[in-house]
Scaffold this active site. Structure first.
Site, PDB file in Angstrom:
ATOM      1  N   CYS A  77       0.863  -1.189   0.000  1.00 18.00           N
ATOM      2  CA  CYS A  77       0.000   0.000   0.000  1.00 18.00           C
ATOM      3  C   CYS A  77       0.897   1.236   0.000  1.00 18.00           C
ATOM      4  O   CYS A  77       0.611   2.230  -0.685  1.00 18.00           O
ATOM      5  CB  CYS A  77      -0.902   0.025   1.236  1.00 18.00           C
ATOM      6  SG  CYS A  77      -1.745  -1.532   1.582  1.00 18.00           S
ATOM      7  N   CYS A  80       2.304   3.008  -3.226  1.00 17.50           N
ATOM      8  CA  CYS A  80       1.495   4.022  -3.903  1.00 17.50           C
ATOM      9  C   CYS A  80       1.143   5.193  -3.002  1.00 17.50           C
ATOM     10  O   CYS A  80       1.069   6.331  -3.446  1.00 17.50           O
ATOM     11  CB  CYS A  80       0.191   3.409  -4.428  1.00 17.50           C
ATOM     12  SG  CYS A  80       0.443   2.285  -5.822  1.00 17.50           S
ATOM     13  N   HIS A  81       0.866   4.895  -1.705  1.00 14.52           N
ATOM     14  CA  HIS A  81       0.268   5.925  -0.841  1.00 14.52           C
ATOM     15  C   HIS A  81       1.231   6.528   0.175  1.00 14.52           C
ATOM     16  O   HIS A  81       0.838   7.435   0.912  1.00 14.52           O
ATOM     17  CB  HIS A  81      -0.924   5.343  -0.077  1.00 14.52           C
ATOM     18  CG  HIS A  81      -2.061   4.918  -0.964  1.00 14.52           C
ATOM     19  ND1 HIS A  81      -2.817   5.813  -1.666  1.00 14.52           N
ATOM     20  CD2 HIS A  81      -2.557   3.692  -1.259  1.00 14.52           C
ATOM     21  CE1 HIS A  81      -3.750   5.152  -2.364  1.00 14.52           C
ATOM     22  NE2 HIS A  81      -3.603   3.854  -2.130  1.00 14.52           N
ATOM     23  N   CYS A 115      -8.008  -1.897  -4.467  1.00 13.29           N
ATOM     24  CA  CYS A 115      -6.558  -1.663  -4.533  1.00 13.29           C
ATOM     25  C   CYS A 115      -5.808  -2.983  -4.553  1.00 13.29           C
ATOM     26  O   CYS A 115      -4.895  -3.184  -5.358  1.00 13.29           O
ATOM     27  CB  CYS A 115      -6.095  -0.844  -3.328  1.00 13.29           C
ATOM     28  SG  CYS A 115      -6.438   0.924  -3.509  1.00 13.29           S
ATOM     29  N   CYS A 178     -35.244   0.620  10.428  1.00 10.35           N
ATOM     30  CA  CYS A 178     -34.193   1.183  11.273  1.00 10.35           C
ATOM     31  C   CYS A 178     -34.745   2.324  12.122  1.00 10.35           C
ATOM     32  O   CYS A 178     -34.426   2.468  13.299  1.00 10.35           O
ATOM     33  CB  CYS A 178     -33.060   1.730  10.407  1.00 10.35           C
ATOM     34  SG  CYS A 178     -32.591   0.681   9.018  1.00 10.35           S
ATOM     35  N   CYS A 181     -36.275   1.787  15.737  1.00  6.25           N
ATOM     36  CA  CYS A 181     -35.405   1.614  16.896  1.00  6.25           C
ATOM     37  C   CYS A 181     -34.487   2.819  17.107  1.00  6.25           C
ATOM     38  O   CYS A 181     -34.233   3.218  18.232  1.00  6.25           O
ATOM     39  CB  CYS A 181     -34.565   0.344  16.741  1.00  6.25           C
ATOM     40  SG  CYS A 181     -35.565  -1.147  16.980  1.00  6.25           S
ATOM     41  N   HIS A 182     -33.965   3.395  15.998  1.00 10.50           N
ATOM     42  CA  HIS A 182     -32.861   4.350  16.151  1.00 10.50           C
ATOM     43  C   HIS A 182     -33.241   5.821  16.025  1.00 10.50           C
ATOM     44  O   HIS A 182     -32.423   6.684  16.293  1.00 10.50           O
ATOM     45  CB  HIS A 182     -31.734   3.993  15.180  1.00 10.50           C
ATOM     46  CG  HIS A 182     -31.105   2.666  15.494  1.00 10.50           C
ATOM     47  ND1 HIS A 182     -30.476   2.412  16.691  1.00 10.50           N
ATOM     48  CD2 HIS A 182     -31.037   1.509  14.784  1.00 10.50           C
ATOM     49  CE1 HIS A 182     -30.024   1.156  16.690  1.00 10.50           C
ATOM     50  NE2 HIS A 182     -30.357   0.581  15.549  1.00 10.50           N
ATOM     51  N   ARG A 219     -22.624  -5.497  11.747  1.00 10.43           N
ATOM     52  CA  ARG A 219     -23.635  -4.989  12.691  1.00 10.43           C
ATOM     53  C   ARG A 219     -24.996  -4.852  12.003  1.00 10.43           C
ATOM     54  O   ARG A 219     -26.023  -5.203  12.557  1.00 10.43           O
ATOM     55  CB  ARG A 219     -23.161  -3.643  13.249  1.00 10.43           C
ATOM     56  CG  ARG A 219     -24.158  -2.956  14.161  1.00 10.43           C
ATOM     57  CD  ARG A 219     -24.401  -3.694  15.446  1.00 10.43           C
ATOM     58  NE  ARG A 219     -25.806  -4.037  15.593  1.00 10.43           N
ATOM     59  CZ  ARG A 219     -26.321  -4.599  16.699  1.00 10.43           C
ATOM     60  NH1 ARG A 219     -25.551  -4.886  17.735  1.00 10.43           N
ATOM     61  NH2 ARG A 219     -27.586  -4.893  16.761  1.00 10.43           N
ATOM     62  N   CYS A 223     -28.823  -6.339  12.889  1.00 12.66           N
ATOM     63  CA  CYS A 223     -30.066  -5.581  13.008  1.00 12.66           C
ATOM     64  C   CYS A 223     -31.122  -6.169  12.077  1.00 12.66           C
ATOM     65  O   CYS A 223     -32.306  -6.151  12.399  1.00 12.66           O
ATOM     66  CB  CYS A 223     -29.820  -4.103  12.721  1.00 12.66           C
ATOM     67  SG  CYS A 223     -28.922  -3.278  14.070  1.00 12.66           S
TER      68      CYS A 223
END
Lengths: 262, 141
Positions: A77, A80-81, A115, A178, A181-182, A219, A223
């Site tokens: 990585c 290139c970076h 990449c 969603c 609940c949120h 996650r 849910c």
């Protein structure tokens, strides 16, 4: 138009406003609160101390992988970076992001896979593999403390709209979205869990019940299965669009990865 | 004129819809011919795989450590609601409140992306709903 027809239209407009229009208005939680605020004090303390935060093991592994030459091209990585603490600062805060060459919306995991496969000519690390989680956590960590700042205009707009629709879509045998609940119930207890506002700024995060670092999509799959809905496969366009909507909702929060959650 | 008619239509629609909502809040006809069994209903309510009502409601069952506080406590609900009102809310509470978080327990249609084992089935059978109603009726203040 007949008077009766107008009546019907009026009633229809009302019904639409009641069922669709109002419910799908994009809403940001007010005040915006990180998932960290809903954790037990011990969990918060673990997150705040890099020496105690198990997620930092994945970050350390990511740091080593960053410099490792891989694939037919024998490129790392870093080839290139350069130094991640310079070039990757603030990058994770802008993801998911539209890839101009393909027009696809990519989250950080998909970008890193791209990449690996295309630029390094190396095997593509699988979703939820230690390699992909470590690299993602390492890159995300470079944005820790920086405000979440995604673009939802221009090329990103259709993805944002799809993510918003998914967020308000009732799904599963329990028929919940969603938002139920949120947005409507954060701060309340869902059996043994205190509901947070459902932000993604923690991820990849170390979850105590996983005993490991996992992605935001891991996650989201929980849910989904919690409401007895069929989860999408990792990397599905539906989830990436949902991640973009979540990042827009999280305005005012900072990247916390790797956060610690219950 | 045109706009006034539209407004009138809108108001009439609102009145119609409101009266339709207000009129119905009970389903007095039992779903089965077998009377509900309160002991079985209690098991359904507490079970994590069946009712799992403790996700959102508190119940006067002190041995259950984790109880939700999203919906109202069901302590004393037997004095507040009739059997028909309970049935109405458990079968499909979106009929009372389109935005409710309370799942429709006995409605299989209209669900989206349901996971394999649950597809085409309501959360509770008709008899399980009757059993739950019988149990809730015992929760008196």
């Amino acid at each position: 138009m007949l008077y009766r027809q107008r009546l019907a239209w009026g009633a229809l407009a009302l019904l639409l406003a009641a069922t669709v229009g109002v419910a799908q208005e994009p809403i940001r939680p007010d005040p915006v609160r990180s998932g960290r605020d809903f954790q037990a004090p011990e969990t918060r303390a673990m997150q705040d101390d890099d020496g105690a935060n198990p997620g930092m093991l994945w970050v350390a592994r990511g740091r080593a992988l960053w410099d490792e030459a891989v694939g037919a091209a024998r490129r790392s990585c870093a080839s290139c970076h350069g130094r991640a603490d310079e070039t990757m600062r603030g990058v994770a805060a802008q993801y998911p992001r539209v890839d101009p060459s393909s027009g696809r919306l990519l989250n950080l995991e998909l970008r890193i896979q791209q990449c690996r496969g295309e630029r390094q000519d190396a095997p593509v690390p699988r979703f939820e593999s230690d390699e992909l989680l470590a690299l993602t956590a390492y890159v995300a960590h470079q944005s820790r403390g920086m405000p979440v700042a995604v673009s939802v205009d221009g090329a990103a707009r259709p993805f944002f709209d799809a993510g918003r629709a998914a967020y308000f879509q009732r799904i599963g045998q329990l028929n919940l979205a969603c938002t139920h609940c949120h947005d409507a119930n954060w701060g309340r207890m869902l059996r043994g869990d205190r509901l947070s506002q459902g932000h993604g700024n923690a991820y990849p995060a170390y979850r105590l019940d996983w005993q490991a670092v996992g992605s935001l999509q891991r996650r989201l799959r929980f849910c989904n299965t919690g409401v007895r809905a069929e989860p999408h496969p990792f990397g599905a366009a539906e989830y990436v669009a949902l991640e973009l909507y979540l990042a827009w909702r999280a305005k005012g929060l900072t990247v916390e990865s790797p956060a610690v959650r219950r | 004129m045109r706009s006034r008619l539209v407004v009138a239509g809108f108001l009439a629609g609102a009145a119609l819809a409101a009266s339709a909502w207000a009129a119905e809040d009970a389903q007095n006809e039992p779903l089965t011919g077998v009377p509900g069994d309160a002991a079985r209903g209690r098991a359904v309510v507490l079970s994590r795989t069946l009712g799992n009502c403790l996700l959102c409601h508190a119940l006067p069952v002190p041995t259950e450590r984790f109880q939700g506080d999203i919906g109202p406590s069901l302590a004393g609900v037997g004095s507040r609601l009739s059997a028909g009102q309970m049935r109405y809310r458990i079968v499909d509470s979106t009929r009372l409140n389109p935005d409710t978080i309370m799942p429709a327990y006995h409605r299989a249609e209209g669900a989206v992306r349901v996971a394999g084992p649950f597809r085409g089935r309501p959360v509770l059978t008709a008899q399980e709903v009757e059993d739950v109603v019988a149990y809730l009726l015992t929760l008196r203040e």
